[in-house]
Design an enzyme around this catalytic site. Structure first.
Site, PDB file in Angstrom:
ATOM      1  N   THR A   1       0.876  -1.186   0.000  1.00 28.35           N
ATOM      2  CA  THR A   1       0.000   0.000   0.000  1.00 28.35           C
ATOM      3  C   THR A   1       0.906   1.227   0.000  1.00 28.35           C
ATOM      4  O   THR A   1       1.334   1.675  -1.057  1.00 28.35           O
ATOM      5  CB  THR A   1      -0.957   0.001   1.216  1.00 28.35           C
TER       6      THR A   1
ATOM      7  N   THR B   1      -0.236  -9.684  13.096  1.00 25.43           N
ATOM      8  CA  THR B   1       0.658  -8.675  12.534  1.00 25.43           C
ATOM      9  C   THR B   1       0.099  -8.186  11.209  1.00 25.43           C
ATOM     10  O   THR B   1      -0.896  -8.684  10.733  1.00 25.43           O
ATOM     11  CB  THR B   1       2.064  -9.244  12.298  1.00 25.43           C
TER      12      THR B   1
ATOM     13  N   LYS C   1       3.889  -7.127   3.951  1.00 21.58           N
ATOM     14  CA  LYS C   1       3.680  -5.683   3.757  1.00 21.58           C
ATOM     15  C   LYS C   1       3.499  -5.041   5.122  1.00 21.58           C
ATOM     16  O   LYS C   1       3.056  -5.690   6.072  1.00 21.58           O
ATOM     17  CB  LYS C   1       2.489  -5.402   2.843  1.00 21.58           C
TER      18      LYS C   1
ATOM     19  N   GLU D   1       5.544   4.133   7.514  1.00 18.22           N
ATOM     20  CA  GLU D   1       5.069   5.284   6.741  1.00 18.22           C
ATOM     21  C   GLU D   1       5.886   6.538   7.031  1.00 18.22           C
ATOM     22  O   GLU D   1       5.981   6.979   8.174  1.00 18.22           O
ATOM     23  CB  GLU D   1       3.581   5.538   7.014  1.00 18.22           C
TER      24      GLU D   1
ATOM     25  N   ASN E   1      -0.772  10.471   6.004  1.00 20.60           N
ATOM     26  CA  ASN E   1      -1.976  10.121   6.744  1.00 20.60           C
ATOM     27  C   ASN E   1      -2.969  11.253   6.907  1.00 20.60           C
ATOM     28  O   ASN E   1      -4.078  11.049   7.386  1.00 20.60           O
ATOM     29  CB  ASN E   1      -1.596   9.522   8.100  1.00 20.60           C
TER      30      ASN E   1
END
Lengths: 407, 407
Positions: free
Chosen positions: B153, B190, B179, B276, B402
């Site tokens: 993603t 997880t 991922k 991220e 985000n």
């Protein structure tokens, strides 16, 4: 009837305050206050709540020691240094009380002491020693503003409030100054909040009221999930309002507690809305719960979620993150019963009903979430209990402030 | 002897994989894979661990159901949509298995299904129905790369690894794709990790090994403290290595577990380092503890702290935040015994000894913390146990990603 009045921490009869620049904040301009002094003209019943962090700053231990007898006359506090985790921390916290006592003609044990700022660097105690006579000379009934400013670190607005209320047929007052901003995730104690009242109340009742109110106000704030080493809320009551002494949990006690709740709630919202880097106050209202405890746990998980906070910054109605945060809160609830709305002064928009997403107007949602105060309203549809928690959004500015706070 | 080899999730004998673009990621370019298929030529013992979030995505329930008999043949997974909290989520997760079965000549119950992406939006099941025959046609021994990319993603690098090891005199292989990126704070389950092995092992032993290893690897990663609704790690074992079946916790079991630990540890570090917006991998090594459990809790609090993460971004040796995070972790320790160092390939610098700050070279500290992998090394000086947890720094980019992920 609780009425807001001016005067902050000096609104109650018999309290004076001052804030001066002494040099703890080494490289800041001289107009930046870093030393606060608050003094009552009479002995006060005093109560405090403190951080539950296992690493407690030295001023907390000194304050707990000085409050063992339940009375105090004043508060000395500095910003710019947490006075924590340094070889001389404890001695320096004691020295602050001693210097405050010398400057005001009292005893060191009469003082509550608090510090806020960087952890692990030795505090400039000489600056405080030089500053305290200046602060004592500046004490006045108009000193709340200067004191409020003297405890600010990364706060962008000062936190100050006062109310008057009637108790036992007398008008009593309660005022406060506080600081918040970063490392805010109080747990039984809180950031720094200094409250003063002229209400006559025993130390026992004062302590109970502070604990009960803290649980529903300061402890429902989170800025970044980091519980500080220095969180302290203290209240001094000097009895000068002349009301009959509050000794029991009677109607007068409830009246006082309401005033205390009003003040602490306002400070909590101010601290959340002025969280480091925050562009908006985010409130999560959790209703329809089977218990207040689970409602609080769920609401706190929502306002503490980094992903929810980032979505609020982006005015993105990403309600899936709200449900996800509730899911890992460890509080029981049925996802398939949950309704979620976003609310602000621009309106209200329902985005999830009975756990499933609804089609909604994205432009309207963006508008609702672009206000400076937004509410995430969740109905669990399972009971009658509720709780409200406060936080703020996660912004570039938070990262900037904390990527280089110390140096 | 564990040796890294190529081939990823197809390294083990008898496994094929494919990744294609089917259109779940609606507006992405056709070269962005969003559908992965993994298939064994023999029936596999299979075990999974899942998120403990109370809100679980539909694919997790379907997978738990299909794994009740302990066997599986393959895995079907999509990115771009979490298939969670929508009216048809469950039916669509079942449909994904059915379409995978139809495309491969197997039964729906033979498939494990997983999804990752936005919560609360209806998945484009037609795209998956059209895509699965394409994916089945593309199945190959070289398909690991395409499958790894199809589950990404906001990941910036694919996570893929394989090892060979000797068990019962035979060479066995274990490979995986995974991922990570955001909403990463696994708890017993997880993110997504798909592991395949040709080692012969019973379902019971496979499940025990996965649980034991997950507790010390995936569950020690945090990116943002948000435990996802979709976390899933599954391992398929088809026995084609020809080793004697592992039925007990004997030496062969330990050998297999070591290989599994090696793979999961590598994936965990890759997921943390590619969190991220991350600019660096942050490891907290907690040593000298009285128990591994408290060491883990302390280390996890440090890597999860927003303030520590922001300081790591700014290469600021603000060790007070490390001690503060340990203090609120709820694990027992004596602050006055704690030593803290920062370490990286640029060197090591001790900043706190026995709970008190040391004078240190700020330039050197900046250099140590400016590397892409940094270690916060804490010695509790109280015992012999230790634990290591992995996270990343908090950056502007995290907020950017985000603040507007969904729209």
């Amino acid at each position: 009837m609780i009425k807001e009045i001016s005067g902050g921490v000096c609104a109650a009869r018999g309290f004076q305050a001052a804030g001066v620049h002494c040099g703890v904040k080494a490289d800041s301009s001289p107009e930046k206050n870093d030393l606060a002094l608050i003094l009552s003209e009479r002995e006060c019943a005093a109560a405090g709540v403190y951080t539950l962090n296992r690493v407690k700053a030295a001023p907390i231990y000194v304050t707990m020691d000085h409050l063992e007898n339940g009375v105090a006359w004043g508060i000395v506090a500095n910003s710019g240094n947490a006075n924590a985790c340094c070889p001389m921390s404890h001695e320096n916290a004691e020295a602050m009380c001693l210097f405050a006592a010398q400057a005001t003609g009292r005893e060191a044990e009469d003082f509550i002491v608090a510090s806020t700022g960087v952890i692990g660097q030795t505090i400039n105690i000489q600056a405080i020693q030089t500053g305290l006579p200046k602060a004592a000379a500046a004490l006045s009934r108009d000193g709340s503003d200067a004191a409020a400013k003297a405890i600010m670190t990364t706060d962008t607005v000062k936190k100050e409030i006062a109310v008057s209320f009637t108790v036992g047929g007398k008008e009593a007052r309660l005022g406060a100054v506080a600081k918040g901003s970063g490392m805010i995730h109080p747990n039984m104690g809180t950031m720094l909040a200094f409250l003063t009242t002229d209400c006559a109340i025993t130390q026992d009742m004062l302590e109970d009221a502070l604990r009960e109110v803290t649980a529903k106000t300061f402890n429902r704030v989170t800025v970044d999930g980091d519980t500080s080493t220095n969180d302290t809320a203290v209240v001094l009551a000097n009895g000068m309002a002349g009301n009959g002494l509050i000794e029991w949990k009677d109607e007068d006690y409830e009246t006082f507690k309401s005033a205390l709740d009003y003040v602490c709630r306002r400070l909590s919202r101010a601290i959340a809305g002025d969280g480091e880097g925050a562009s908006k106050l985010v409130t999560c209202k959790m209703t329809g719960a089977r218990s207040e405890e689970s409602a609080e746990r769920l609401a706190k998980a929502v306002v503490a979620s980094a992903l929810v906070k980032a979505a609020m910054f982006g005015a993105d109605a990403n309600w899936g993150r709200v449900l996800c945060a509730m899911g890992y809160s460890k509080a029981p609830f049925r996802p398939e019963h949950v309704d979620i709305s976003f609310e602000s002064e621009a309106g209200s928009i329902l985005v999830c009903r009975q756990g499933d997403g609804l089609a909604f107007d994205e432009d309207k949602a963006k508008e609702v979430l672009s206000q400076t105060e937004v509410v995430i309203a969740v109905n669990l549809n399972e009971g009658e209990d509720e709780a409200e928690c406060w936080g703020c959004d996660l912004t570039y500015e938070y990262v900037k402030i904390n990527g280089d706070y110390r140096t």
